[in-house]
Motif scaffolding. Structure first.
Motif, PDB file in Angstrom:
ATOM      1  N   ARG A  36      -2.389   5.953  -2.966  1.00  0.00           N
ATOM      2  CA  ARG A  36      -1.021   6.478  -2.916  1.00  0.00           C
ATOM      3  C   ARG A  36      -0.030   5.352  -2.621  1.00  0.00           C
ATOM      4  NH1 ARG A  36       0.978  11.571  -2.198  1.00  0.00           N
ATOM      5  NH2 ARG A  36       3.044  11.749  -1.236  1.00  0.00           N
ATOM      6  N   GLN A  59       3.300   4.286  -4.835  1.00  0.00           N
ATOM      7  CA  GLN A  59       4.634   4.180  -4.245  1.00  0.00           C
ATOM      8  C   GLN A  59       5.216   2.789  -4.466  1.00  0.00           C
ATOM      9  OE1 GLN A  59       3.863   5.301  -0.187  1.00  0.00           O
ATOM     10  NE2 GLN A  59       4.004   7.509  -0.602  1.00  0.00           N
ATOM     11  N   ARG A 110       8.689   1.783  -6.577  1.00  0.00           N
ATOM     12  CA  ARG A 110       9.781   0.999  -5.992  1.00  0.00           C
ATOM     13  C   ARG A 110      10.109  -0.213  -6.843  1.00  0.00           C
ATOM     14  NH1 ARG A 110       6.785   1.611  -1.164  1.00  0.00           N
ATOM     15  NH2 ARG A 110       6.185  -0.593  -1.322  1.00  0.00           N
TER      16      ARG A 110
END
Length: 215
Positions: free
Chosen positions: A179, A183, A187
């Protein structure tokens, strides 16, 4: 620069990109072996025909009929991989260098032109760079995790202005991303995560632009 030196430089660049065939000196030994083998076979058939009649040539034809398909089946996986198609078992056996070669072949299969690595390329952290027919750039990194390690820079972004925009960046991994990796990719922007499932479908023949990445 003279015309001869420029031609040599062009040939070296094309060979590094995998778009230039082998030189005569590269294929001459194999060609000599093939010619010698054919001459030996013909001579052997002639001697056998004189000694035992038609039985020897007929037996040779039977062996050829059985052996030729077997040889073709044996070399078919190699030809398939050269075209950029891999089975999941073949992917699992590759090291990082082998996986980079497989990705390069799959990119060529999808119409990308794989660029030669710069002379300063870090051999430990393998990367593949490519361009398509529209000038769009692609950079592929191979890591078990997407997020760079503390001592590792993210895939390079050129400082020169480029009307095609920043390169698309892929991170290829035969396993699953965490995860945190997903993420991080969100970004960053312009980063696609290709996990084991996507890599298998890509190697099976699904074009890169039709794959849904892991992010």
């Amino acid at each position: 620069m003279s015309g001869r030196a420029q031609r040599r430089r062009t040939i070296r660049r094309l060979r590094a990109e995998g778009t230039y065939g082998p030189a005569l000196r590269d294929v001459l030994p194999a060609l000599a072996v093939v010619v010698a083998t054919l001459c030996a076979v013909v001579a052997g058939l002639a001697v056998g025909y004189r000694a035992a009649g038609m039985a020897v040539p007929l037996g040779a034809l039977v062996l050829l009929a059985v052996g030729a398909p077997a040889a073709m089946l044996r070399h078919r996986p190699f030809a398939r991989r050269r075209r950029g198609f891999y089975t999941p078992e073949e992917l699992s056996e590759l090291d990082t260098q082998g996986l980079a070669l497989a990705v390069s072949r799959m990119l060529r299969r999808d119409g990308w032109r794989v660029l030669a690595p710069p002379r300063t390329e870090d051999r430990v952290r393998v990367r593949v760079r490519a361009r398509d027919g529209h000038g769009r750039r692609l950079e592929v990194a191979f890591r078990p995790v997407a997020e760079p390690l503390p001592d590792e820079d993210a895939p390079s972004r050129t400082a020169r202005p480029d009307r095609t925009g920043p390169p698309l960046r892929l991170v290829v991994h035969r396993g699953a991303f965490s995860r945190r990796d997903v993420q991080w990719a969100r970004r960053q922007g312009g980063v696609r995560l290709i996990d084991g499932s996507c890599l298998t479908r890509w190697a099976h023949g699904t074009p890169l632009h039709e794959l849904s990445d892991s992010s």
